[in-house]
Write a protein that holds these residues in place. Sequence first.
Motif, PDB file in Angstrom:
ATOM      1  N   SER A 126       0.808  -1.223   0.000  1.00 39.52           N
ATOM      2  CA  SER A 126       0.000   0.000   0.000  1.00 39.52           C
ATOM      3  C   SER A 126       0.839   1.269   0.000  1.00 39.52           C
ATOM      4  O   SER A 126       0.320   2.355  -0.268  1.00 39.52           O
ATOM      5  N   LEU A 127       2.125   1.152   0.295  1.00 44.40           N
ATOM      6  CA  LEU A 127       2.980   2.335   0.277  1.00 44.40           C
ATOM      7  C   LEU A 127       3.169   2.881  -1.127  1.00 44.40           C
ATOM      8  O   LEU A 127       3.417   4.075  -1.314  1.00 44.40           O
ATOM      9  N   HIS A 129       1.062   1.508  -3.895  1.00 41.52           N
ATOM     10  CA  HIS A 129      -0.055   1.083  -4.732  1.00 41.52           C
ATOM     11  C   HIS A 129      -1.392   1.420  -4.061  1.00 41.52           C
ATOM     12  O   HIS A 129      -1.489   1.388  -2.833  1.00 41.52           O
ATOM     13  N   PRO A 130      -2.428   1.675  -4.844  1.00 40.26           N
ATOM     14  CA  PRO A 130      -3.761   1.835  -4.259  1.00 40.26           C
ATOM     15  C   PRO A 130      -4.268   0.495  -3.727  1.00 40.26           C
ATOM     16  O   PRO A 130      -4.244  -0.508  -4.441  1.00 40.26           O
ATOM     17  N   VAL A 131      -4.728   0.497  -2.491  1.00 40.54           N
ATOM     18  CA  VAL A 131      -5.364  -0.683  -1.892  1.00 40.54           C
ATOM     19  C   VAL A 131      -6.766  -0.243  -1.474  1.00 40.54           C
ATOM     20  O   VAL A 131      -6.916   0.652  -0.638  1.00 40.54           O
ATOM     21  N   ILE A 132      -7.783  -0.857  -2.055  1.00 43.09           N
ATOM     22  CA  ILE A 132      -9.171  -0.426  -1.850  1.00 43.09           C
ATOM     23  C   ILE A 132      -9.903  -1.451  -0.996  1.00 43.09           C
ATOM     24  O   ILE A 132      -9.979  -2.631  -1.356  1.00 43.09           O
ATOM     25  N   PHE A 133     -10.437  -1.001   0.114  1.00 39.20           N
ATOM     26  CA  PHE A 133     -11.246  -1.823   1.006  1.00 39.20           C
ATOM     27  C   PHE A 133     -12.688  -1.804   0.495  1.00 39.20           C
ATOM     28  O   PHE A 133     -13.298  -0.742   0.368  1.00 39.20           O
ATOM     29  N   SER A 168      -5.448  -0.524   4.093  1.00 42.25           N
ATOM     30  CA  SER A 168      -5.844   0.075   2.817  1.00 42.25           C
ATOM     31  C   SER A 168      -5.727   1.588   2.867  1.00 42.25           C
ATOM     32  O   SER A 168      -5.583   2.182   3.939  1.00 42.25           O
ATOM     33  N   ASN A 169      -5.768   2.205   1.695  1.00 45.47           N
ATOM     34  CA  ASN A 169      -5.725   3.664   1.645  1.00 45.47           C
ATOM     35  C   ASN A 169      -6.958   4.278   0.966  1.00 45.47           C
ATOM     36  O   ASN A 169      -7.069   5.495   0.879  1.00 45.47           O
TER      37      ASN A 169
END
Length: 804
Positions: A126-127, A129-133, A168-169
């Motif tokens: 996630s640092l 890349h987009p991480v979507i919850f 996630s971000n």
Amino acid sequence: MRLRSQEPQISAGSGNDNPLITRAHRTYSPDASILLVGIRGTGKSTLGLVASTSLRFRLVDSGRIFHREYGQSRAAYAATHGSHAYRRQEIDLIHSILQQHPKRAVIVCGSASVEGFGQELVRHFSLTHPVIFILRDASDISQYVGSHEENIISDLVHRSSPAFRNLSNFEFYNLSDSLMNTHGKDRTIQPSLLLKNVERDFLQLCYSIRKQIPGVYSEKAHHSLSSLPLEKRSTTYCLSLPVEDASSFADSTRGIDILADAIELIIDITSLCSTKGFDHIAATQISRQYFVARRSFQLPIIIHPILPARQEFQESSRKVYLEVIAHSLRLTPDYLTVDFHLDEVEIAKIHSAKGHTKIIGHYFESSPPPNNWSSQKTASILQRMKSSHCDLARICQAAMSRTDNRDVQEFIHATNVSGKLGIPIIAYNTGRIGRPSCYLNRIMTPITHPILEDRFSGLLTMQEVQNALYSSYTLEPQFFGILGADVLSSLSPAMHNSAFEAFQLPHKYQTLQCSSLRDLSVLIQDTSFGGASITAPFKQEIISALDYLSPSSRAIGAVNTLIPLRSDGLKGLLARNETGPTVALYGDNTDWIGIFNCVRQHLSPVNAVRANTTALVIGAGGMAHACVYSLIRLGINKIFVCNRTEQRAKDLAERFSGKTYSTDHASLDDLQVRDVSELSVCGPAEVRVLPSIQSAWPTGFDSPTVIVSCVPSAAQNGPKSLIIPDEWLANRTGGVLIELSYDSLETPLMKEVKKFSSRGWIAVHGLQVLPEQGIAQFELFTGRRAPENVMRSQADCRYMELAQ
């Protein structure tokens, strides 16, 4: 059935004491892979397919890979080998996937991503890349997994949310189509379109995350001025909506035009400060209400958390406020207000984490001293907003006397004239005394709705604002019309006059039948002339009379919208709702917009535009030119043209084949008809000619999923009826036919295509295209967002007349 006993046990994790903390990084490489996480049943695989298709990324579904690698589903493997062995294999698989697919992939992970070493893998990913919850209502998850124990699932959602948010971000709330119909469209939905709303919602999030990357995705096409942000338009209005009321307001206004340009979701955190603070239940509720507003109104969203001013909340309020701000940024709103009672360090942290969200510096003075608008304190607050790199500045104060309304106008004028601020300014007084300052504020003015008036007694409705502007002679009435050789039966007057009535605008729209463009000079000399819709035979001829031409009109080679300018260039376009002598003429084209929007609305997610998508255009006249352009703007790069006169088809193909076009018209500083360079982001397309309607479909190309007929019904019913070969309708997932013949409900072509409805083909009548064109024209004429439902109802009435 019950949830499987092998469902992973999800803990909150220990990597961060505050999982809602603002992340310092929220922009990514154009090729960065996107990771989707969440519990089973939230729709991750479907969303992954939607995103990978649109972005043209590889879909990497860990569930499918697990089954391929181990010959069993996750549940079956866990039942056979035990949960410990299953989790070890799952973690190894996640590790391998994240290492092998760092670029141009949409990765779907299971719940094991938040267990043990999986947490560290995803957190590290996630640092960069987009991480979507992904969240979803417990009832929908229950239906998916076949469980009647909704309370167990609800508890699982609650317990798992801290861990997923920690890793996630971004987050997305996957609303059910059965629960949330598209705002204003209560008609029966075709089965192939059931995921249409979900597709739009999720792609909006994906493209918002990747805003710095040019792309052709757009849910709807708009006129060339619509890409100007709210703060750069002449007047814009934002509906103030308490976040907790979003769902009920959406239900109450379904089918009703709210007329605003944006939605300002207000989050009053007073109750959070006085009770248990900002927990994950509150975060989930905000996420759900945010996506309800997104889907229902399809407008830019401003999130406005309110920092409590009460003394007893001073100690806890900032912590809660910053947590709400951090959570809001996960939703990628278009705008976010930041209260300038915060200190510089806190504001700088928010700015570093804002990603592509625009920051509105906000300051409200509840008990202002006399002459506060001209005070040094107010000036210093503005300078703080500028030095903090805010995108906009908003200063408000409670009105103590009516002279405050005069003072705020002088403040705005002096600030703009000085040119020192350099960012757009929003300034007004609040309360009943301050209402005149609201309707005179130019950009992002807060308004209310009759349903919400008891919540905001000091705000005006859109109709009240318009009445005030025209009653005070700030603006004056205008007249518009449709100009052509045969316009007496046009639907445009009914559509536009209904729209004026909805806004309570004192304008009129009439038919302007004429045999020569010489009659145009009489119109131009009238200082109250506001613009005209241009139809046959003048769409091409009028170009020679214009001073400025939109990029779309230039590409198509035709104009259907004329706007008189009272001053040159962009300034004149922004002030197009003013009256006075005409100094220049501007031409635009909205024909392509109607086609684009109808294709987009009716093209099922399974037929989303891909690299191998093909389209067919029947006809080669003026509308066919607009059609080919719209298809290129949709991202379709393989287009076939079939016309009775083959040479005309070849001329059309030559005009567009190999050309590239810009999808970004936000910069209109150079509006000259000639020598305008455009940023190429869509195309080039390969446009080919089919010799005849009896031709075999070319080998090496997929069957079309989009067909547009631009042939009049009289020609279709001639000696040889227009019937296309079954081979051309052979696409196994169907497609959409747009029939642009308006004077018949059942052309031979529509009848033929309806035979294939069981294969997924949808036939769309031209009367669904006309409102889309008119809506864009109304916005060009007035600078106001069109009342879409009102204008579409006129087309529905005409449809019923034809049916009878």
